[in-house]
Design an enzyme around this catalytic site. Structure first.
Site, mmCIF file in Angstrom:
data_model
loop_
_atom_site.group_PDB
_atom_site.id
_atom_site.type_symbol
_atom_site.label_atom_id
_atom_site.label_comp_id
_atom_site.label_asym_id
_atom_site.label_seq_id
_atom_site.Cartn_x
_atom_site.Cartn_y
_atom_site.Cartn_z
ATOM 1 N N TYR A 1 0.828 -1.202 0.000
ATOM 2 C CA TYR A 1 0.000 0.000 0.000
ATOM 3 C C TYR A 1 0.864 1.254 0.000
ATOM 4 C CZ TYR A 1 -4.386 -2.494 0.520
ATOM 5 O OH TYR A 1 -5.479 -3.296 0.285
ATOM 6 N N GLU B 1 -8.217 -6.811 5.478
ATOM 7 C CA GLU B 1 -7.491 -7.936 4.878
ATOM 8 C C GLU B 1 -6.779 -8.760 5.941
ATOM 9 O OE1 GLU B 1 -5.264 -5.900 1.837
ATOM 10 O OE2 GLU B 1 -7.148 -5.256 0.898
#
EC number: 1.14.12.17
Length: 396
Positions: free
Chosen positions: A95, A135
């Site tokens: 990310y 997640e």
């Protein structure tokens, strides 16, 4: 939480985003893959080439900017993306890479100034943390359930069965001989492949096609014209070969009570998640009405017809109807379809008049839009219609 000034600054960029469209995400992906080519091992490069992923990412960015002060409105989309991310085994550090290239893309394309870049940096950080946390929960759930695992796990192909001219099923069992995690009917497996000659590792998601049995999995793959992975599986994968799998995932699944009527609507290979739903209903002795409505080009490409018929016989209230768009002479001789042409649900209106009925759709996007519109025109509530897109998500 984002402050009011940050929210206002991000929302002020919406007209610029809309004007630029997917050119923004095209620049982003080109930049990211140039600076971080290792990410080509994770992303589906076929979706990059056809532009689907660029369009999907742009839509996600625009939706986030538009709803930045109302994050709960984005949670269904977050869940869909987070589930898919786990099949790619996306990690928190990735990310950071995405954020770096997103901000650089905004700067290079628009030169909006540091205030705007800082606002988008904060906004991206909030969204990234939402994904990272969800997640992490999914990874933990998959690892802790009976038969579950972390990362990838080696599975052996134990059966390979042609089901039509275009669709072949594969049965897979773990090399370690252990149990496998159960799943909800409608979910998919992450399949990781890098055969000799492939420039990059390729990751695909294939729907599970039967009720969980704790021993192995079955998927069905359509041979796509020009499809690198599907053609390799059809032409080169053999019984005894080993592939790597990620635990089942997906936000599209059937969850209904015994007295809830169900209609399963599909076209082509879109029947694969529906097979798991039908198998689950049949083996549970579902007492309410179950409808199976399927569209295919003709009998040559109509897979699993015999299996559907057999499962239907075990249900006390089952209706099936099949449409062939262009039946051939053999189809007419065998009488193995019910109607010719496109699916017309208005002729079967009485089969789903119950207002509590749940509808599950899967197939090409154009087909699902066509079917969903018919259902709504017939009075079905939008909240009773559930659907799955193969590939990047699109709104019907």
């Amino acid at each position: 939480m984002l402050d009011a000034q940050t929210i206002a600054t991000v929302k002020a960029t919406i007209p610029l985003l809309v004007e630029t469209g997917p050119k923004l995400t095209a620049h982003f992906y080109d930049r990211m893959f140039t600076h971080n080519p290792e990410l080509k091992e994770i992303f589906n490069m076929s979706n990059q080439r056809n532009g689907d992923q660029r369009e999907a990412l742009f839509n996600a960015i625009a939706a986030y900017a538009s709803n930045i002060e109302n994050l709960p409105a984005l949670l269904p989309a977050v869940e869909k993306i987070a589930q898919k991310h786990t099949s790619f085994q996306i990690k928190p550090e990735q990310y950071n890479i995405v954020g770096e290239h997103l901000l650089a893309t905004l700067d290079e394309m628009f030169s909006p100034g540091q205030e705007v870049l800082d606002a988008w940096g904060k906004a991206y950080g909030v969204l990234a943390n939402v994904f990272i946390n969800r997640e992490a929960e999914i990874y933990n759930e998959n690892a802790s359930k009976a038969g579950g695992w972390e990362g990838t796990r080696d599975f052996r192909i134990v059966a390979k069965t042609p089901r039509s001219a275009l669709i072949t099923s594969f049965e897979l069992e773990p090399v370690d001989g252990g149990a496998v995690a159960e799943y909800r009917p409608g979910q998919y497996l992450g399949v990781w492949l890098k055969p000799e000659g492939f420039p990059h590792q390729e990751i695909r998601q294939y729907s599970l096609t039967r009720k969980p049995d704790g021993k192995g999995y079955r998927i069905a793959v359509k041979r796509e014209e020009g499809g690198q992975v599907s053609n390799w599986l059809h032409n080169h994968a053999n019984v005894g070969d080993v592939v790597k799998l990620v635990a089942p995932a997906g936000d599209f699944f059937m969850a209904v009570a015994d007295d809830t009527p169900v209609t399963l609507i599909s076209a082509g290979v879109g029947q694969t998640p529906m097979l798991a739903m039908l198998d689950t209903l049949a083996k549970a002795g579902h007492t309410a009405q179950v409808n199976w409505f399927h569209a295919a080009e003709n009998g040559d490409v109509h897979a699993f017809a015999d299996e559907v018929k057999e499962l239907g016989l075990s249900l006390p209230r089952f209706t099936a109807h099949t449409w062939y768009r262009q039946p051939n002479e053999a189809d007419r001789a065998k009488g193995q379809f019910d109607s010719e042409g496109l699916m017309d649900l208005s002729k079967l209106e009485g089969a789903f008049s119950d207002p509590t009925m749940q509808f599950y759709l899967c197939g090409p996007v154009g087909f699902m839009q066509f079917a969903a519109k018919q259902l709504v025109d017939l009075g079905v509530k939008q909240e009773n219609i559930h659907y799955e897109c193969f590939g990047p998500h699109k709104v019907l």
